[in-house]
Design an enzyme around this catalytic site. Sequence first.
Site, PDB file in Angstrom:
ATOM      1  N   HIS A 135       0.884  -1.228  -0.026  1.00 20.86           N
ATOM      2  CA  HIS A 135      -0.035   0.027   0.052  1.00 20.86           C
ATOM      3  C   HIS A 135       0.812   1.279  -0.066  1.00 20.86           C
ATOM      4  O   HIS A 135       2.074   1.244   0.404  1.00 20.86           O
ATOM      5  CB  HIS A 135      -0.847  -0.091   1.184  1.00 20.86           C
ATOM      6  N   ASP A 137      -0.562   4.476   0.953  1.00 19.41           N
ATOM      7  CA  ASP A 137      -0.774   5.488   1.696  1.00 19.41           C
ATOM      8  C   ASP A 137      -0.113   5.514   2.994  1.00 19.41           C
ATOM      9  O   ASP A 137       0.414   4.468   3.472  1.00 19.41           O
ATOM     10  CB  ASP A 137      -2.409   5.571   2.104  1.00 19.41           C
ATOM     11  N   ASP A 170       6.892   1.453   5.659  1.00 17.62           N
ATOM     12  CA  ASP A 170       5.478   1.107   5.684  1.00 17.62           C
ATOM     13  C   ASP A 170       4.717   2.160   4.916  1.00 17.62           C
ATOM     14  O   ASP A 170       4.148   3.074   5.464  1.00 17.62           O
ATOM     15  CB  ASP A 170       4.760   1.319   7.192  1.00 17.62           C
ATOM     16  N   GLU A 204      -5.065   1.605   3.208  1.00 14.72           N
ATOM     17  CA  GLU A 204      -4.995   0.423   4.117  1.00 14.72           C
ATOM     18  C   GLU A 204      -4.683   0.903   5.598  1.00 14.72           C
ATOM     19  O   GLU A 204      -5.231   0.278   6.601  1.00 14.72           O
ATOM     20  CB  GLU A 204      -3.685  -0.085   3.739  1.00 14.72           C
ATOM     21  N   GLU A 205      -4.107   2.373   5.631  1.00 14.93           N
ATOM     22  CA  GLU A 205      -3.840   2.901   7.100  1.00 14.93           C
ATOM     23  C   GLU A 205      -5.235   3.157   7.741  1.00 14.93           C
ATOM     24  O   GLU A 205      -5.199   3.399   9.184  1.00 14.93           O
ATOM     25  CB  GLU A 205      -3.005   4.077   7.034  1.00 14.93           C
TER      26      GLU A 205
END
Length: 226
Positions: A135, A137, A170, A204-205
């Site tokens: 991801h 974001d 991340d 996703e976050e």
Amino acid sequence: MGVSLLNSNKHIHNSQMRKILLSLGLVLCLLIAVLLVRTLSFSGASSELPEMVSVDVDEERVVQNMSRAIQIQTVSTGDPETQETAPFAEYVAWTRETYPEVHEQLGLELIAEHSMLFTWAGSNTDLKPILLTAHYDVVPIAPGSEGDWSYPPFSGTVTGGYVWGRGALDDKSGVIAMLEAVTLLIEQGFTPERTIYLSFGHDEEVGGNLGAKGITEHLRSQGVQL
């Protein structure tokens, strides 16, 4: 009479317990025997390791692409009133400019406007496809914490052998790693045997209710089984 009946019941109870324990013992012995047979018949995995392949990677290009990816502030807030969408459109456009081979060879489907789903068709349609996911974001910067960062969070500073910034681990590194790897393979003329999907979520976050969920529903509607 009462004592005799009590002793009789006790004898029956002890007899039942012995039968139960005997049965459990037999089951345990059987399991041990099965494990021994399987252990003795196991030949073990091959000790031969695959041949190492030398890959020439343009490290400077990869580093600069990673730095630029961090500079695009794709922050997920989870709040429609404060959520900016322009950076996500910018990120998608940037991947088109930076990885044209991937977009031309694989093709891109946008799910929920900003999540990216690439399909790399395999040569053997009898094989089930695989899906690789990441991801792009990131979470917001806590107000007032800007001074706690070694380098500005969206600077993408390159120093000391590292690329610094929000999303470096991340999970923009995962996205960039896949895009770089696929680009290299395309340049080498590689075609996968099984179809490969690349799934890059944009929310996703905050749970992935639009991106990951949308991609899952889309693949299911196409009859795709991984």
